[in-house]
Scaffold this active site. Structure first.
Site, PDB file in Angstrom:
ATOM      1  N   TYR A   1     -23.873  28.333 -10.698  1.00 49.09           N
ATOM      2  CA  TYR A   1     -22.603  27.711 -10.252  1.00 49.09           C
ATOM      3  C   TYR A   1     -22.750  26.210 -10.473  1.00 49.09           C
ATOM      4  CZ  TYR A   1     -18.453  25.995  -7.679  1.00 49.09           C
ATOM      5  OH  TYR A   1     -17.132  25.417  -7.390  1.00 49.09           O
TER       6      TYR A   1
ATOM      7  N   ASP B   1      -6.457  38.492 -16.715  1.00 47.98           N
ATOM      8  CA  ASP B   1      -7.990  38.265 -16.411  1.00 47.98           C
ATOM      9  C   ASP B   1      -8.472  37.263 -17.381  1.00 47.98           C
ATOM     10  OD1 ASP B   1     -10.659  38.295 -16.151  1.00 47.98           O
ATOM     11  OD2 ASP B   1     -10.731  40.629 -16.004  1.00 47.98           O
TER      12      ASP B   1
ATOM     13  N   LYS C   1     -20.431  23.770 -13.245  1.00 45.31           N
ATOM     14  CA  LYS C   1     -19.604  22.592 -12.940  1.00 45.31           C
ATOM     15  C   LYS C   1     -20.279  21.379 -13.220  1.00 45.31           C
ATOM     16  CE  LYS C   1     -16.624  25.199 -10.654  1.00 45.31           C
ATOM     17  NZ  LYS C   1     -15.257  25.181 -11.023  1.00 45.31           N
TER      18      LYS C   1
ATOM     19  N   VAL D   1       1.152  24.505 -15.916  1.00 45.35           N
ATOM     20  CA  VAL D   1       0.471  25.784 -16.011  1.00 45.35           C
ATOM     21  C   VAL D   1      -0.844  25.761 -15.017  1.00 45.35           C
ATOM     22  CG1 VAL D   1      -1.172  27.155 -17.421  1.00 45.35           C
ATOM     23  CG2 VAL D   1       1.066  26.094 -18.527  1.00 45.35           C
TER      24      VAL D   1
HETATM   25  N1  LIG Z   1     -13.670  26.456  -2.210  1.00 45.83           N
HETATM   26  C1  LIG Z   1     -14.591  25.490  -2.347  1.00 45.83           C
HETATM   27  O1  LIG Z   1     -15.598  25.149  -1.333  1.00 45.83           O
HETATM   28  C2  LIG Z   1     -14.878  24.821  -3.546  1.00 45.83           C
HETATM   29  C3  LIG Z   1     -15.593  23.903  -3.624  1.00 45.83           C
HETATM   30  C4  LIG Z   1     -15.848  22.977  -4.795  1.00 45.83           C
HETATM   31  C5  LIG Z   1     -15.136  23.663  -6.116  1.00 45.83           C
HETATM   32  N2  LIG Z   1     -14.404  24.758  -5.925  1.00 45.83           N
HETATM   33  C6  LIG Z   1     -13.641  25.153  -7.242  1.00 45.83           C
HETATM   34  O2  LIG Z   1     -12.363  25.158  -6.787  1.00 45.83           O
HETATM   35  C7  LIG Z   1     -11.548  26.050  -7.748  1.00 45.83           C
HETATM   36  C8  LIG Z   1     -10.578  26.962  -6.943  1.00 45.83           C
HETATM   37  O3  LIG Z   1     -11.489  27.749  -5.958  1.00 45.83           O
HETATM   38  P1  LIG Z   1     -10.793  28.088  -4.639  1.00 45.83           P
HETATM   39  O4  LIG Z   1     -11.568  27.640  -3.548  1.00 45.83           O
HETATM   40  O5  LIG Z   1      -9.400  27.776  -4.662  1.00 45.83           O
HETATM   41  O6  LIG Z   1     -11.232  29.858  -4.473  1.00 45.83           O
HETATM   42  P2  LIG Z   1     -10.326  31.120  -4.483  1.00 45.83           P
HETATM   43  O7  LIG Z   1      -9.424  31.155  -3.175  1.00 45.83           O
HETATM   44  O8  LIG Z   1     -11.263  32.041  -4.574  1.00 45.83           O
HETATM   45  O9  LIG Z   1      -9.635  31.009  -5.879  1.00 45.83           O
HETATM   46  C9  LIG Z   1     -10.263  31.305  -7.083  1.00 45.83           C
HETATM   47  C10 LIG Z   1      -8.778  31.779  -7.800  1.00 45.83           C
HETATM   48  O10 LIG Z   1      -9.461  32.155  -9.140  1.00 45.83           O
HETATM   49  C11 LIG Z   1      -8.852  33.108  -9.919  1.00 45.83           C
HETATM   50  N3  LIG Z   1      -9.619  34.025 -10.746  1.00 45.83           N
HETATM   51  C12 LIG Z   1     -10.962  34.501 -10.007  1.00 45.83           C
HETATM   52  N4  LIG Z   1     -11.161  35.358 -11.182  1.00 45.83           N
HETATM   53  C13 LIG Z   1     -10.548  35.209 -12.162  1.00 45.83           C
HETATM   54  C14 LIG Z   1     -10.426  35.732 -13.557  1.00 45.83           C
HETATM   55  N5  LIG Z   1     -11.272  36.545 -14.067  1.00 45.83           N
HETATM   56  N6  LIG Z   1      -9.231  35.587 -14.169  1.00 45.83           N
HETATM   57  C15 LIG Z   1      -8.215  34.891 -13.696  1.00 45.83           C
HETATM   58  N7  LIG Z   1      -8.128  34.250 -12.332  1.00 45.83           N
HETATM   59  C16 LIG Z   1      -9.287  34.448 -11.927  1.00 45.83           C
HETATM   60  C17 LIG Z   1      -8.440  33.723  -8.494  1.00 45.83           C
HETATM   61  O11 LIG Z   1      -7.312  34.871  -8.438  1.00 45.83           O
HETATM   62  P3  LIG Z   1      -7.631  36.494  -8.796  1.00 45.83           P
HETATM   63  O12 LIG Z   1      -8.506  36.931  -7.819  1.00 45.83           O
HETATM   64  O13 LIG Z   1      -6.310  37.059  -8.369  1.00 45.83           O
HETATM   65  O14 LIG Z   1      -7.824  36.754 -10.367  1.00 45.83           O
HETATM   66  C18 LIG Z   1      -8.031  32.821  -7.500  1.00 45.83           C
HETATM   67  O15 LIG Z   1      -6.551  32.548  -7.785  1.00 45.83           O
HETATM   68  C19 LIG Z   1     -12.806  26.826  -8.411  1.00 45.83           C
HETATM   69  O16 LIG Z   1     -12.934  26.200  -9.789  1.00 45.83           O
HETATM   70  C20 LIG Z   1     -14.071  26.706  -7.487  1.00 45.83           C
HETATM   71  O17 LIG Z   1     -15.110  26.522  -8.283  1.00 45.83           O
HETATM   72  C21 LIG Z   1     -14.208  25.412  -4.821  1.00 45.83           C
END
Ligand SMILES: NC(=O)c1ccc[n+]([C@@H]2O[C@H](COP(=O)([O-])OP(=O)(O)OC[C@H]3O[C@@H](n4cnc5c(N)ncnc54)[C@H](OP(=O)(O)O)[C@@H]3O)[C@@H](O)[C@H]2O)c1
Length: 270
Positions: free
Chosen positions: A163, A64, A167, A5
């Site tokens: 944020y 969602d 985390k 999942v």
């Molecule tokens: N990128 C960074 O710099 C970074 C650094 C450290 C940690 N993180 C963490 O890494 C994780 C993945 O982020 P990412 O970098 O891959 O960002 P991303 O590309 O923006 O992906 C975020 C994902 O979360 C989904 N999402 C957002 N709101 C949602 C909702 N209400 N219900 C269900 N799904 C939802 C989005 O899909 P939909 O919009 O289609 O719903 C998307 O698939 C996050 O937890 C983030 O905090 C990111």
């Protein structure tokens, strides 16, 4: 039926996990998975990913996770299919940049609900399908949970305060849960990346062209480095992966230096 999942599967890290797992032969219990459940709001993106990877093995679950019925729908799908869950990846997450007071009440609510409540509730509804499976498997080869936290969770972060706080929640929950589920042969790996080149920063700044700037720009990584390392850490049963040299240094500093001193540096490095 064995499944993995993935939340947040429509973009960034979650999408890359799906790409890697479709080819996974035997690294996790149940692999190759009969199905990979792809969860996010964007049905269109999930469907196109499923068609590209393998529509017979990818189940598109558009939800969602911040809405009242999102978790209920996941829960009823689980009870209908009664799968053996070999891997759960909690990747859905968001964070808005800027001063806490400048954020909308809606953004404050969505950030806490998605990063804390939804991650907890998804884990809570999936866990029984992991512990019962884990009880039947050889020791140390049980199901895995990967929770995506962030190096932001090591320390308070002015102008990214909420944020960072969410985390910290993910780190603390993951580490305690790892101990609780050990007797059922389930392992929780908490992944703490620094800046990564995904849509995250664009959502964070409400700007489709946004990129990391300043100090953070020096430490940007990519999903093709981060995700294989995360999968390796989970296979080894590690409780935590701090990814990248800069983030490891930050983690160490958060353990040995007074928080006020680090906050002073954070203020002066802007
Ligand atoms: N990128 C960074 O710099 C970074 C650094 C450290 C940690 N993180 C963490 O890494 C994780 C993945 O982020 P990412 O970098 O891959 O960002 P991303 O590309 O923006 O992906 C975020 C994902 O979360 C989904 N999402 C957002 N709101 C949602 C909702 N209400 N219900 C269900 N799904 C939802 C989005 O899909 P939909 O919009 O289609 O719903 C998307 O698939 C996050 O937890 C983030 O905090 C990111």
């Amino acid at each position: 039926m064995s499944i993995a999942v993935i939340t947040g599967a429509s973009s960034g890290m979650g999408e890359e996990f799906a790409r890697r797992l479709i080819a996974e032969k035997d690294g996790f219990p149940g692999a190759p998975f009969d199905e990979i459940w792809l969860i996010a709001r964007s049905e269109e993106k999930l469907t196109s990913l499923s068609e590209e990877l393998d529509p017979k093995r990818c189940r598109v679950v558009p939800l969602d996770l911040t809405s009242a019925d999102g978790i209920a729908r996941l829960s009823s799908l689980l009870s209908e299919k009664a799968p053996q869950v070999g891997l759960l990846i909690n990747s859905a997450g968001m964070g808005k940049a800027g001063a806490f007071a400048s954020q909308s009440l809606k953004d404050v609510e969505s950030t806490v609900t998605l990063n804390c409540t939804a991650l907890s509730e998804v884990t809570h509804v999936v866990l029984p399908y992991m512990t019962s499976y884990g009880d039947t498997l050889p020791k140390k080869n049980g199901p895995r949970i990967i929770n995506i936290a962030s190096s932001a969770g090591f320390l308070p972060q002015p102008d990214f305060a909420l944020y960072a706080a969410t985390k910290s929640f993910v780190i603390t929950l993951s580490r305690a849960l790892n101990q609780e589920v050990k007797p059922h042969n389930v392992t929780v790996t908490c992944v703490c990346p620094g800046p990564c080149d995904t849509n995250f920063i664009k959502v964070s700044k409400n700007d489709p062209n946004a990129t990391f700037t300043g100090f953070k720009a020096k430490f940007v990584t990519t999903v093709d480095k981060l995700i294989p390392a995360s999968l390796r850490a989970a296979k080894k049963g590690r409780s935590m992966l701090v990814f990248g040299f800069g983030q490891k240094m930050l983690h160490l500093a958060s353990k040995i230096l007074p928080t006020n001193l680090i906050l002073f540096f954070e203020r002066n490095m802007k």
